[in-house]
Design a protein around this motif. Structure first.
Motif, mmCIF file in Angstrom:
data_model
loop_
_atom_site.group_PDB
_atom_site.id
_atom_site.type_symbol
_atom_site.label_atom_id
_atom_site.label_comp_id
_atom_site.label_asym_id
_atom_site.label_seq_id
_atom_site.Cartn_x
_atom_site.Cartn_y
_atom_site.Cartn_z
ATOM 1 N N HIS A 157 1.008 0.214 -12.013
ATOM 2 C CA HIS A 157 -0.285 -0.344 -11.606
ATOM 3 C C HIS A 157 -0.351 -1.816 -12.010
ATOM 4 O O HIS A 157 0.177 -2.207 -13.040
ATOM 5 N N LEU A 193 -3.275 -4.231 -7.122
ATOM 6 C CA LEU A 193 -4.004 -3.129 -6.502
ATOM 7 C C LEU A 193 -5.425 -3.555 -6.146
ATOM 8 O O LEU A 193 -5.983 -3.120 -5.140
ATOM 9 N N SER A 194 -6.006 -4.422 -6.960
ATOM 10 C CA SER A 194 -7.333 -4.955 -6.658
ATOM 11 C C SER A 194 -7.275 -5.873 -5.441
ATOM 12 O O SER A 194 -8.181 -5.867 -4.598
ATOM 13 N N PRO A 254 -9.008 2.696 -4.525
ATOM 14 C CA PRO A 254 -8.381 2.142 -5.730
ATOM 15 C C PRO A 254 -8.993 2.622 -7.042
ATOM 16 O O PRO A 254 -8.359 2.524 -8.090
ATOM 17 N N THR A 279 0.797 -1.231 0.000
ATOM 18 C CA THR A 279 0.000 0.000 0.000
ATOM 19 C C THR A 279 0.830 1.281 0.000
ATOM 20 O O THR A 279 0.302 2.353 -0.296
#
Length: 323
Positions: free
Chosen positions: A94, A98-99, A112, A75
């Motif tokens: 990315h 990130l999900s 997000p 994070t």
């Protein structure tokens, strides 16, 4: 007359300022761009970014400086970009991870979707379903049949809770109704499969190819919707009978919200230009990356859909937040 001249001068000044403001984003970039990578140096996504951005920097005439900011459960890097100035000089490397952060953390220092503008996708990287030679499996059907005959006896490994290998394994587990998850860190899971202590594993394609060639593991399928050029004779998981087990690990670039659209479009177009070059495609193919060209709008929708699918997977697989 004096008043009129002053008024005309003021109007001209406003018009000039507006024109300058409109032109300024078009001049981007005029200095180095900082790319924040939430991964450790040498990670597959990090390596892909360096290949692509080296070419893009030559096109733009300015360098991309990749800074690795791992930690905080993935994070720290995204939080830095979410709070950065929307001027095109701070960019997020990315990925589908990130999900995963959404389901692994009860709270996040960013949103997000709201706090990032997706720009361009580099491509997707297959995970390869491999099995220990000692299992005798030759196909996914063999694996599933064995799992159903010995409920709870088979095991699969991953690089950790929420990792691409974990999510790919959970998709197969749910689609076929088999076994439990045993997480491992880094390359340990692959070593455990090669040693026969773990039955199967969804491993990133780059480290999978050499051990498959050496016969140290048996390859059963790839997790992507289409076959991987590096393993042209290996079926997709859908071709093997489990379309619901497809999983995409992808990588690309995003910027802070409110970044001028002209900058977003220029970064997208220049990156896509690099991705379309045969020499870059050749280098990415060696890393197992499958091209997935998208417009900015298509990539935005893709990111939203990927997040929704990950949240649903976590719910179906009972994946609880780790903190």
């Amino acid at each position: 007359m004096t008043s009129r001249r002053s008024l005309c001068g003021a109007i001209a000044g406003v018009a000039f300022a507006a024109a300058a403001a409109a032109v300024e984003p078009e001049a981007w970039p005029t200095r180095a761009m900082q790319v924040i990578s939430p991964f450790t140096a040498g990670n597959a996504n990090d390596t892909v970014a360096r290949v692509v951005l080296d070419q893009v920097s030559r096109q733009l005439g300015q360098p991309f400086v990749i800074e690795n900011k791992p930690g905080g459960g993935g994070t720290i890097g995204p939080a830095m970009v979410a709070k950065a100035a929307p001027d095109g000089y701070t960019i997020l490397l990315h990925s589908s991870s990130l999900s995963s952060q959404v389901v692994l953390h009860r709270t996040l220092p960013y949103d997000p979707i709201r706090d990032f503008t997706p720009v361009v996708m580099f491509g997707i990287q297959p995970n390869v379903l491999v099995a220990a030679p000692s299992t005798g499996f030759k196909t996914v059907a063999d694996l599933v049949a064995a799992a159903k005959a010995r409920l709870g006896a088979l095991t699969f490994a991953s690089a950790g809770i929420g990792s691409a290998s974990h999510m790919a394994g959970e998709r197969l587990r749910l689609a076929a109704g088999i076994n439990q998850h045993i997480p491992f860190r880094g390359a340990e899971g692959l070593a455990e499969v090669m040693a026969g202590r773990i039955d199967f594993y969804f491993v990133p394609i780059a480290p999978a190819v050499p051990v498959i060639a050496d016969g140290k593991v048996v390859v059963l399928a790839v997790s992507t919707p289409r076959r991987a050029p590096a393993l042209p004779n290996v079926p997709t998981i859908a071709e093997a009978g489990y379309p619901g087990a497809e999983y995409l690990f992808w990588g690309g670039l995003s910027v802070p919200p409110k970044t001028p659209r002209s900058i977003v479009n220029k970064l997208h177009d220049e990156t896509q230009k690099a991705l379309d070059m045969p020499i870059i495609q050749e280098r990415l193919a060696k890393l197992g990356v499958l091209p997935q060209p998208m417009s900015v709008e298509q990539f935005e929708r893709f990111v939203r859909d990927d997040l929704a699918a990950t949240v649903k997977l976590a719910k179906d697989a009972n994946i609880a937040p780790t903190n």
